[in-house]
Scaffold this motif. Sequence first.
Motif, PDB file in Angstrom:
ATOM      1  N   ASN A 130     -11.978 -27.054 -24.831  1.00 17.56           N
ATOM      2  CA  ASN A 130     -11.662 -28.530 -24.901  1.00 17.56           C
ATOM      3  C   ASN A 130     -10.307 -28.780 -24.242  1.00 17.56           C
ATOM      4  O   ASN A 130      -9.360 -28.083 -24.510  1.00 17.56           O
ATOM      5  CB  ASN A 130     -11.633 -29.153 -26.014  1.00 17.56           C
ATOM      6  CG  ASN A 130     -11.409 -30.771 -26.067  1.00 17.56           C
ATOM      7  OD1 ASN A 130     -11.359 -31.305 -24.972  1.00 17.56           O
ATOM      8  ND2 ASN A 130     -11.103 -31.450 -27.096  1.00 17.56           N
ATOM      9  N   TYR A 131     -10.421 -29.074 -22.736  1.00 22.61           N
ATOM     10  CA  TYR A 131      -9.235 -29.368 -21.946  1.00 22.61           C
ATOM     11  C   TYR A 131      -8.399 -30.605 -22.098  1.00 22.61           C
ATOM     12  O   TYR A 131      -7.491 -30.621 -21.566  1.00 22.61           O
ATOM     13  CB  TYR A 131      -9.767 -28.923 -20.583  1.00 22.61           C
ATOM     14  CG  TYR A 131     -10.346 -27.590 -20.277  1.00 22.61           C
ATOM     15  CD1 TYR A 131      -9.670 -26.452 -20.620  1.00 22.61           C
ATOM     16  CD2 TYR A 131     -11.591 -27.752 -19.927  1.00 22.61           C
ATOM     17  CE1 TYR A 131     -10.386 -25.300 -20.297  1.00 22.61           C
ATOM     18  CE2 TYR A 131     -12.418 -26.576 -19.658  1.00 22.61           C
ATOM     19  CZ  TYR A 131     -11.831 -25.350 -19.999  1.00 22.61           C
ATOM     20  OH  TYR A 131     -12.346 -24.115 -19.862  1.00 22.61           O
ATOM     21  N   THR A 132      -8.914 -31.468 -22.912  1.00 25.32           N
ATOM     22  CA  THR A 132      -8.302 -32.694 -22.795  1.00 25.32           C
ATOM     23  C   THR A 132      -6.854 -32.720 -23.514  1.00 25.32           C
ATOM     24  O   THR A 132      -6.038 -33.361 -23.144  1.00 25.32           O
ATOM     25  CB  THR A 132      -9.123 -33.991 -23.679  1.00 25.32           C
ATOM     26  OG1 THR A 132      -9.332 -33.295 -25.072  1.00 25.32           O
ATOM     27  CG2 THR A 132     -10.479 -33.974 -22.745  1.00 25.32           C
ATOM     28  N   GLY A 133      -6.814 -31.843 -24.702  1.00 31.00           N
ATOM     29  CA  GLY A 133      -5.444 -31.881 -25.323  1.00 31.00           C
ATOM     30  C   GLY A 133      -4.737 -30.574 -24.869  1.00 31.00           C
ATOM     31  O   GLY A 133      -5.005 -29.584 -25.369  1.00 31.00           O
ATOM     32  N   THR A 134      -3.903 -30.671 -23.979  1.00 30.87           N
ATOM     33  CA  THR A 134      -3.165 -29.439 -23.464  1.00 30.87           C
ATOM     34  C   THR A 134      -2.227 -28.902 -24.162  1.00 30.87           C
ATOM     35  O   THR A 134      -2.123 -27.639 -24.139  1.00 30.87           O
ATOM     36  CB  THR A 134      -2.405 -29.916 -22.140  1.00 30.87           C
ATOM     37  OG1 THR A 134      -1.451 -30.941 -22.472  1.00 30.87           O
ATOM     38  CG2 THR A 134      -3.268 -30.530 -21.121  1.00 30.87           C
ATOM     39  N   ASP A 135      -1.699 -29.465 -25.336  1.00 26.92           N
ATOM     40  CA  ASP A 135      -0.882 -28.886 -26.216  1.00 26.92           C
ATOM     41  C   ASP A 135      -1.714 -27.987 -27.399  1.00 26.92           C
ATOM     42  O   ASP A 135      -1.168 -27.242 -27.880  1.00 26.92           O
ATOM     43  CB  ASP A 135       0.031 -29.749 -27.088  1.00 26.92           C
ATOM     44  CG  ASP A 135      -0.822 -31.041 -27.623  1.00 26.92           C
ATOM     45  OD1 ASP A 135      -1.930 -31.102 -27.201  1.00 26.92           O
ATOM     46  OD2 ASP A 135      -0.225 -31.536 -28.451  1.00 26.92           O
TER      47      ASP A 135
END
Length: 181
Positions: A107-112
Amino acid sequence: MDVRPQSAVLIATLVVVNFIWWMVMIAAIGVGATHLSQCPVQPNIPIYLIVLGATSIISLSFTYNIRANKESAINIVSSACMTILHIFNFAWLIAGTCWVYNIYPPNYTGTDLYCHKITYQFAFVVTTLMWVTMTFLFICGCCFGLLTCCTTMVVRRHLIPTRNSFYGATSDLGEQAAGDV
């Protein structure tokens, strides 16, 4: 020293494959080093890429050294080092496979919370291609071994003496019977 002529197609293919492999491994080192701290969900993925690239390049260097120094003590040392590197690379590939495939699908939406997109995709593609290549080589090796066994059995059957032939005769019984008449 055994010098056998090789076809131009084989040499060109080997050069192209080696060039592509060098570029992919240099890119693995670059991608891993650039995004070293940008994969908090699995911080070993960038390290996996760096080590995979470095050990593959060193292994290729040993391969070239073996080809250049066929009759020296350097050849033995290079062969031993290359064998150790291949065993390490296989174990490292298994570890990298666990690290890369355990967080699939990403899932690349939350970079942290997740891995950098390019880093993860590069590691995923390289790992998958390495397994596909090893599977293909294993299947080809098994087919070659089976073909060799079958060929050996056919040749062996023609070399076994019968009571009408002498040891090592290669002609069939029917040909011998026709020659006796």
